[in-house]
Design an enzyme around this catalytic site. Structure first.
Site, PDB file in Angstrom:
ATOM      1  N   ILE A 581       0.816  -1.219   0.000  1.00 16.11           N
ATOM      2  CA  ILE A 581       0.000   0.000   0.000  1.00 16.11           C
ATOM      3  C   ILE A 581       0.845   1.263   0.000  1.00 16.11           C
ATOM      4  CG2 ILE A 581      -2.152  -0.919   0.944  1.00 16.11           C
ATOM      5  CD1 ILE A 581      -1.177  -0.076   3.707  1.00 16.11           C
ATOM      6  N   GLY A 582       2.140   1.098  -0.019  1.00 19.81           N
ATOM      7  CA  GLY A 582       2.959   2.309  -0.059  1.00 19.81           C
ATOM      8  C   GLY A 582       4.422   1.979   0.158  1.00 19.81           C
ATOM      9  N   GLY A 584       7.681   3.851   2.256  1.00 21.17           N
ATOM     10  CA  GLY A 584       8.195   4.975   3.047  1.00 21.17           C
ATOM     11  C   GLY A 584       9.700   4.950   3.069  1.00 21.17           C
ATOM     12  N   GLY A 585      10.287   5.915   3.774  1.00 17.35           N
ATOM     13  CA  GLY A 585      11.734   5.968   3.910  1.00 17.35           C
ATOM     14  C   GLY A 585      12.236   4.722   4.618  1.00 17.35           C
ATOM     15  N   PHE A 586      11.354   4.148   5.332  1.00 16.76           N
ATOM     16  CA  PHE A 586      11.686   2.999   6.144  1.00 16.76           C
ATOM     17  C   PHE A 586      11.678   1.718   5.315  1.00 16.76           C
ATOM     18  CE2 PHE A 586      12.105   0.921  10.041  1.00 16.76           C
ATOM     19  CZ  PHE A 586      11.203  -0.113  10.144  1.00 16.76           C
ATOM     20  N   GLY A 587      10.820   1.670   4.315  1.00 15.38           N
ATOM     21  CA  GLY A 587      10.749   0.481   3.471  1.00 15.38           C
ATOM     22  C   GLY A 587       9.357   0.310   2.907  1.00 15.38           C
ATOM     23  N   LYS A 603       4.943  -2.033   8.034  1.00 17.40           N
ATOM     24  CA  LYS A 603       6.098  -1.426   7.373  1.00 17.40           C
ATOM     25  C   LYS A 603       7.294  -2.337   7.558  1.00 17.40           C
ATOM     26  CE  LYS A 603       4.982   3.423   7.672  1.00 17.40           C
ATOM     27  NZ  LYS A 603       5.550   4.744   7.937  1.00 17.40           N
ATOM     28  N   ASP A 700       9.823  14.981  11.395  1.00 16.68           N
ATOM     29  CA  ASP A 700       9.511  14.857   9.970  1.00 16.68           C
ATOM     30  C   ASP A 700       8.024  15.107   9.735  1.00 16.68           C
ATOM     31  OD1 ASP A 700       9.959  14.534   7.306  1.00 16.68           O
ATOM     32  OD2 ASP A 700      10.119  12.346   7.363  1.00 16.68           O
TER      33      ASP A 700
END
Ligand SMILES: *[C@@H]1O[C@H](CO)[C@@H](O)[C@H](O)[C@H]1NC(C)=O
Ligand SMILES: *[C@@H]1O[C@H](CO)[C@@H](O)[C@H](O)[C@H]1NC(C)=O
Ligand SMILES: *[C@@H]1O[C@H](CO)[C@@H](O)[C@H](O)[C@H]1NC(C)=O
Ligand SMILES: *[C@@H]1O[C@H](CO)[C@@H](O)[C@H](O)[C@H]1NC(C)=O
Ligand SMILES: *[C@@H]1O[C@H](CO)[C@@H](O)[C@H](O)[C@H]1NC(C)=O
Ligand SMILES: *[C@@H]1O[C@H](CO)[C@@H](O)[C@H](O)[C@H]1NC(C)=O
Ligand SMILES: *[C@@H]1O[C@H](CO)[C@@H](O)[C@H](O)[C@H]1NC(C)=O
Ligand SMILES: *[C@@H]1O[C@H](CO)[C@@H](O)[C@H](O)[C@H]1NC(C)=O
Ligand SMILES: *[C@@H]1O[C@H](CO)[C@@H](O)[C@H](O)[C@H]1NC(C)=O
Length: 886
Positions: A581-582, A584-587, A603, A700
């Site tokens: 579903i997306g 992020g900077g995290f993964g 995530k 952030d």
């Protein structure tokens, strides 16, 4: 007498000044055209000229509209002249023009007046015209039918250009038309500083003998007076004449004057009225209009027998050239005589096509500090102050705004402001915090509500603050009390204000309500505790069967659902990572479903993630303990060998950024929804800052980190993933890039320190996104939203700022207040920014304004204070028990 007389130029050549039957230019950029005195909303496009004329309501607050007497209206009278705006009240009334290009550009500004006995008194007035803080001209109306004009070429030093009518006791000032046209900065540039007052502008050799020429080919909308004489003309009337930067219209350049006797010089002269020491500048325009067929036309120009003016000139065929004075001409002889003499080799007599005469006028180049002007204008509009607050606040001294005291500089700042008994209502605006030189502020005896803002403590020079006789609430910030140790702080007659230690009464009241609530809260907590204990026992059992090394949550017994997941749990929850579903900077982020049906976002940590596993685990543990209805809840985490994942509650409406930029019409959030989202997000952030111990800095904050539920409730996500706690793990912090371009606190770039106020800055950017519907960085051009919005704010151009997709459906006060708040949040230094509790309060007010403005009756619209305070309890109350792993 000053030489700023209007229409007093005299020319020996026969001419009649008139403005009929004009051809006008079409509406275009860089034009402001105000038909003063027409009813609001009756803007029109002039049939002949296609110039768009607007009513003056957007440009001035004062004055009364009148029609001129019918006896002065003829068939060919310009529509612009049949209404006037008259100013019986006040010494100085100002129009504020806000050209898009702003200050330091060159503009032609023209004001026109036709008295027409509009007031049936048959007393043509005399009054003064000011441009900014300086006198521009004396308007001396002699006959009712006469049309007077003042025209100037001017480079303003402020973005707002104030054109003021000043009553000198000789009749009521009025105005018919006010126009502004942007010029190319490279033209009409005298060699010494100053603006150019028009004394005459002539079209030579025209066949037209009565009417001024206002040609639609003149991109600068100059009005040319006919100057008849022996003439020659070109069979070609073509725009090719306008190749020079002066953009001279073909119809003007196609005709030229020539001497009656070919062998004589071409001579003409002007009588110069006005002050003998005035400095004149002359611009002569030449173009050859005949096909020379090998002949030569060349001539010299002399002024008052001084040969050094210019030349020899040899006009080019159908191309215009401008010859202008390199130094000012001396007006002291009362007459300017020009003589154009052919040179020996010239076979043809001299010609001249057009000419302009200007008087140099020096402007004082002073104005109130821009920052103070902006702030006081926001205060003016925020409270709808309706006194003489027009034009420059401090200058000239004689017309200083009521209630203001200014420093005595060439560029003054506001040092005291007295708005006592001025009918102010609403909150204390954050704009006061921008008046950095303020020493005394008197807001006593108004209807001000809301809290006493903390920013008063930050105003460096503030010595007295009088808030007596309002309806302020909350408690006075300690910093403000401390600040006035040596000064005077007056807070009396605010029945609901809690001053330092006198809050007993209020507390008791709250307790009455709080006690039963607390009891029920406690019982819920106990139930949750029991459930949690059961779950934890179950989980620890599971864990014992595996070799993962995670420790048991320590004092985490409060949180029912938090748990550590194994990798195989995660795989099952996400149906083997089947739905992304997306990212992020995290993964990668996957959709998952817990056994009880609760949807979650999982995530996964990507291999390239810079965050160290140890730090991640530490943070995750801490964050699972942070609960607030406006924070996206971390349900659990997984640290299983090399696999790492964070499990969040799933937010079905995605993130705010996508919602705002969404192209679907059905997706457009209305103003109330936007404010509610802002309030929700502010709540979440405020809780991180002030409700958590130790405080958590988000680091952030951005619109893509604000997620929305099915019902558009907003929750802040991704908080604290690199919070201060990381300091414990040494070098780690410096490797984590903080923030996102567009949202990043500029102060951070110089200090390298992120703090709560950095979050406030980022939140301000989010607010601007909500207000404007624009992204933080606009493409193309990489324009930062603050840079995009600032010039419009200076112009008070609310309508262009607010997201056009709202189609004007918002309460203007609410939007202004939100905008003002956003600006306070993005102040350059953290010290100037409000803290999140202040932001939250203001946003609630904005929301309330919007809600109440939509209701006929506000009954029941006020939420009870103690009801709100429940929201701030860091507990989830029975909404959802923690989901569990299978
Ligand atoms: C103004 O004149 C300059 C100099 O000739 C030219 O480069 C520029 O394009 C002109 N600007 C406009 C807006 O016409
Ligand atoms: C202007 O010149 C163009 C060619 O340069 C020509 O096509 C046009 O007809 C001319 N217009 C007039 C009014 O002479
Ligand atoms: C202007 O006039 C003054 C006296 O009237 C004279 O001294 C001066 O030389 C004149 N300057 C020019 C440039 O003609
Ligand atoms: C032009 O002719 C006159 C007399 O014929 C002479 O005095 C003058 O010097 C000539 N000028 C030039 C620039 O040749
Ligand atoms: C402000 O004006 C009021 C009268 O309108 C006056 O009583 C008061 O003293 C003034 N305040 C200050 C600080 O001068
Ligand atoms: C305040 O409002 C009241 C009633 O609306 C009015 O009578 C009074 O003149 C106003 N005072 C000021 C200072 O504007
Ligand atoms: C404050 O508002 C109330 C009603 O809203 C009004 O009656 C009162 O006159 C106002 N007071 C002042 C000082 O403007
Ligand atoms: C408010 O307080 C200041 C300082 O104490 C005082 O000078 C001023 O007169 C007060 N204003 C009014 C309206 O009394
Ligand atoms: C002060 O505000 C409260 C609500 O906050 C309101 O009930 C009260 O009537 C207000 N008092 C005055 C004098 O306006």
């Amino acid at each position: 007498m000053d030489g700023g007389l209007i229409l007093t130029w005299l020319i020996v050549l026969p001419m009649i000044i008139s403005l009929h039957n004009s051809e006008w230019v079409s509406a275009k950029e860089g034009f402001i055209s105000i038909d003063c005195g027409i009813a609001p909303g009756s803007d029109y496009i002039d049939g002949e000229t296609e110039i768009y004329y607007t009513s003056d309501t957007r440009f001035i607050d004062t004055g009364i509209n009148y029609d001129v007497s019918p006896e002065y209206i003829f068939e060919d009278t310009d529509q612009h002249l049949i209404n006037v705006r008259s100013f019986p009240e006040g010494d100085r009334n100002c129009y504020t023009l806000q050209p898009a290009q702003g200050k330091n550009h060159k503009y032609l500004i023209r004001a026109s007046f036709m008295y027409g006995n509009y007031d049936s008194k048959n007393q043509p007035p005399i009054f003064k015209l000011y441009l900014g803080v300086d006198e521009w001209a004396t308007v001396r109306i002699e006959k009712a039918i006469e049309i007077s004009m003042a025209e100037i070429i001017h480079i303003p030093i402020t973005d707002d250009i104030d054109v003021c009518l000043v009553n000198t006791g000789l009749g009521t000032p009025f105005i018919s038309v006010l126009e502004l046209r942007q010029l190319n900065d490279s033209i009409y540039s005298p060699p010494e500083p100053g603006s150019l007052l028009l004394r005459g502008r002539f079209d030579f050799g025209t066949q037209q003998d009565l009417y001024a020429i206002r040609d639609k080919d003149d991109v600068y909308d100059r009005i040319w007076e006919p100057a008849n004489s022996e003439s020659i003309s070109s069979p070609l009337v073509n725009s090719s004449f306008s190749t020079s930067d002066y953009k001279l219209p073909g119809i003007v350049m196609a005709t030229a004057a020539t001497p009656a006797d070919e062998n004589e010089p071409l001579g003409f002269s002007f009588l110069i009225a006005g002050h003998p020491s005035q400095k004149l500048y002359v611009y002569m325009h030449f173009a050859e209009v005949e096909d020379l067929k090998g002949q030569i036309r060349e001539f010299t120009i002399s002024v008052n027998d001084d040969e050094s003016f210019g030349g020899p000139v040899a006009p080019r065929y159908l191309l215009s050239d401008t010859v202008y004075s390199k130094y000012s001409l001396n007006g002291s002889i009362n007459r300017l005589s020009f003589s154009l003499k052919r040179t020996n080799r010239s076979t043809l007599p001299p010609i001249i096509n057009a000419m302009e005469v200007y008087r140099l006028k020096e402007f004082s180049q002073s104005s109130t500090q821009q920052n103070d002007v902006d702030a006081i204008k926001r205060i003016k509009s925020g409270y709808a102050v309706s006194s003489n607050w027009q034009g420059d606040p401090c200058l000239p001294m004689k017309y200083q705004w009521d209630g203001l005291t200014c420093s005595q500089d060439t560029s003054p700042s506001i040092i005291s402001l007295n708005l006592s008994s001025s009918n102010l209502s609403g909150n204390i605006l954050t704009s006061f915090s921008s008046l950095r030189s303020l020493q005394n502020l008197d807001l006593s005896y108004n209807n001000l509500t809301g809290p006493v803002p903390e920013f008063f403590a930050d105003l460096p020079s503030l010595k007295t603050l009088n808030l007596t006789g309002n309806n302020l609430t909350g408690s006075v910030p300690q910093a403000v009390i401390d600040k006035f140790k040596d000064g005077t702080l007056s807070l009396g007659e605010n029945p609901n204000l809690c001053q330092s230690d006198s809050c007993q009464r209020k507390k008791k009241k709250e307790n009455k309500f709080l006690v039963p609530v607390l009891i029920s809260v406690l019982s819920v907590i106990i139930l949750i505790l029991i459930a949690a204990l059961a779950i934890i026992r179950k989980l620890t059992k599971r864990r014992e069967t595996r070799e993962t090394v995670s420790e048991r949550p320590k004092e985490g017994s409060l949180k029912s659902g938090n748990s550590e997941f194994t990798f195989s749990d995660v795989a099952t929850i996400t149906n083997y990572f089947s739905r992304t579903i997306g990212r992020g900077g995290f993964g990668q982020v996957y959709l998952g479903t817990l056994t009880d049906g609760t949807q979650v976002a999982v995530k996964m940590r990507s291999q390239s993630s810079i965050q160290s596993p140890k730090a991640l685990q530490a943070e995750a543990k801490l964050l699972t303990r942070v609960h607030h209805k406006n924070l996206v809840r971390l349900i659990g985490y997984c640290k299983d060998g090399t696999h790492m994942a964070l499990i969040y509650e799933y937010m079905s409406n995605g993130n705010l950024q996508n919602k705002l930029l969404g192209r679907e019409a059905a997706d457009v959030l209305n103003w109330k929804q936007r404010l509610q989202i802002a309030v929700d997000a502010a709540h979440g952030l405020e809780y991180l800052h002030n409700g958590c111990k130790p405080p958590i800095v988000h680091r952030d904050m951005k619109s893509s980190n604000i997620l929305l539920t099915e019902t558009l409730q907003a929750k802040v996500a991704d908080f604290g993933m690199s919070r201060d706690l990381a300091i414990e793990s040494g070098a780690f912090i410096s490797t984590v890039p903080a923030g996102t371009p567009g949202y990043l606190d500029p102060e951070y770039q110089s200090t390298g320190i992120l703090n709560k106020k950095s979050d406030v800055y980022s939140f301000g950017i989010v607010l601007l996104e909500l207000i404007t519907g624009q992204p933080a960085i606009k493409n193309p051009g990489n324009i930062h939203i603050v840079g995009w919005v600032s010039p419009m704010i200076k112009r008070g151009d609310m309508r262009s700022i607010v997201d056009p997709r709202l189609q004007g459906a918002f309460n203007a006060n609410s939007a202004w207040k939100a905008l003002e708040l956003a600006l306070a949040c993005v102040a350059l230094t953290g010290m100037q920014r409000p803290d999140m509790s202040h932001v939250l309060e203001d946003l609630k007010e904005c929301l309330e304004m919007e809600v109440t403005s939509r209701r006929i009756q506000s009954v029941g619209s006020h939420s009870i204070g103690s009801g709100n305070s429940l929201d701030d309890l860091p507990l989830i109350l029975g909404t959802q028990l923690g989901p569990r792993a299978r």
